[in-house]
Scaffold this active site. Sequence first.
Site, PDB file in Angstrom:
ATOM      1  CG  ASP A 330      -1.891   1.065   1.306  1.00  9.53           C
ATOM      2  OD1 ASP A 330      -2.669   1.171   0.345  1.00  9.53           O
ATOM      3  OD2 ASP A 330      -1.928   1.819   2.297  1.00  9.53           O
ATOM      4  CD  GLU A 359      -2.217   2.764  -3.425  1.00  4.60           C
ATOM      5  OE1 GLU A 359      -3.351   3.170  -3.698  1.00  4.60           O
ATOM      6  OE2 GLU A 359      -1.763   2.750  -2.266  1.00  4.60           O
TER       7      GLU A 359
END
Length: 616
Positions: A330, A359
Amino acid sequence: MMKHLVLLLLATLSLGLWAQEVRLDRIEPPNWWTGFSNPGLQLLVYGKNIAETEVSLNYPGFTIKKIDTTDNPNYLFLDMTIAPETKSGMAEIQFRIKNKIVARYAYQLKDRDEGSALRQSFTPADVIYLLMPDRFSNGDTTNDNIAGMVQNTNRADPDGRHGGDIKGIADHLDYLKELGVTALWINPLLENNQTKYSYHGYSITDFYTIDPRFGNNDDYGKLSGAIHQRGMKLIMDMVFNHCGSGHWWMNDLPSPDWINTWPEFTRSNYRAGSVSDPYVSTIDSNLFVRGWFDYTMPDLNQHNPFLKNYLIQNSIWWIEFAHLDGIRQDTHPYPFKDMMSEWGKRISEEYPNFNIVGECWMNYPASVAYWQKNALNRDGYNSNLPSVFDFPLYDAMTRAFNEPEGWNTGILRLYEILAQDNSYPNPDNIVTFADNHDVNRCLDSQNNDIKKLKMALAFILTTRGIPQIFYGTEILLTTGADKGHGTIRQDFPGGWPGDSLNAFAMKGRNEMEKEMYQYLNTLLQWRKTNKAIHTGQLKHFIPSDGIYTYFRFHSEEVVMVIMNNNDETKTIETKRYSEFLKNFKTGKDILGGSEIGDLSLLTLPSKTTMIIELKR
Ligand code: CA
């Protein structure tokens, strides 16, 4: 849990003798394995006044090299060494005060599975299915509300918990296999004991424990086994940038610099491009990395050497424990980038084929490419991150099929992004997607036009990269655009006991949903078998007149893809593609199912894609 209780009891009994209470609450990682290439292991030991104790252990090959304390007497950090020939087994770590044992911990060293280090990770031969566990299926209603967890289930609240769990995923693995996806990325399953928004999983309150409302660690391990049994792969979602404000250590941090603090609540500026920006100001760069993602997401300081080790070991622990096939990280640019680079390096030292996708949410290929391993960056930075998400291509797709064809608009958008692949060290190992849990569903960004959704899916499933599909796309889940995160992440119909419709079964789908399922199913099952898509090269032709044509090819197979982005049917003369077509006479239309006897003229209805397996 029981183990902690026994330890606590023992510690308390022994300690009647001393005025000062000593307790052992936890050791993390809670166990480890023999046979890693790195012989080092750092244990975080937590408990009241535990730093007052003398620590010892007697186990052949497993030794304490160094003991560190912090300003907080409730923590110890033990630097352990595991010598190469060390056998698996239970090592008793003893904690003493004045030669009396006040606590013990049976530390297990396990054998690694055969082939653990050389596991094959996810590759361009895979199609990833992203699902949000709280919203996919509620397989066990008895875990919907758990004593001690501060948020209960309320399915009427789009931002609340809905009760989905690991059992619900396990119950539908055959459904997913039949659909034709080959890897699952499940949004975080770790404990999120937060009062609000705990369903999404990005506010972790215990890095070693599955949230009991999803199941337990054992259930996760079994889910992994069941996924592997079906020839599929498991990708774990991890978060190093922040933890949840309800994390157990937030009330008693190991040291003040465990998190990045500000005089008052200060948000990140969310400008991920600032990390690679050669002209960035100090204040902007600082705010991006040290600012908090949200009120309830304290920003972790990965420059603290103990926290750095903690996070790196945590990911290795989960790879080994749950036999992971990949990691999705993330908010990848938000933690300190030197630490993230070291993390990638240490993972690859233990698992050389392991794939991790970060990400890195930016809309320009050059900004995203900075983050892929071995990029030729001017500042010399090497992320050691094998894969990134193709946000620029996602962004291009939201426009390409919607806007009128023009010199700089329409289908050309896709071409323009791919033409910048020069920036990436390895464009084949990029994850492509038409939507995910953070953006409007593809059907909504494509103005509810199923033809455009099909084009987006046909495109990501045949161009370079590793495609990722968001759950429910196959049955046309839609919400209307811009209704917020909670709505995008809606419940899969049929995933809850008593649902009036069950879209997991064919008879629960309407005609349009059946058509969509059939389209995607055909494409996915075909993609599984096609080597040109898995490992072949890509060559494309500059779009003209709203037509985009490209080829995927390797020594045995050649696939031709043509997209008609016009609002009317087009008949296309294929002379321009003769550098490929000269060697082929016929082909098979994969989506239509028919043989094509003459490749010289091809007719495509408005807003459709034709995928042809060429034959000599
Ligand atoms: Ca449940």
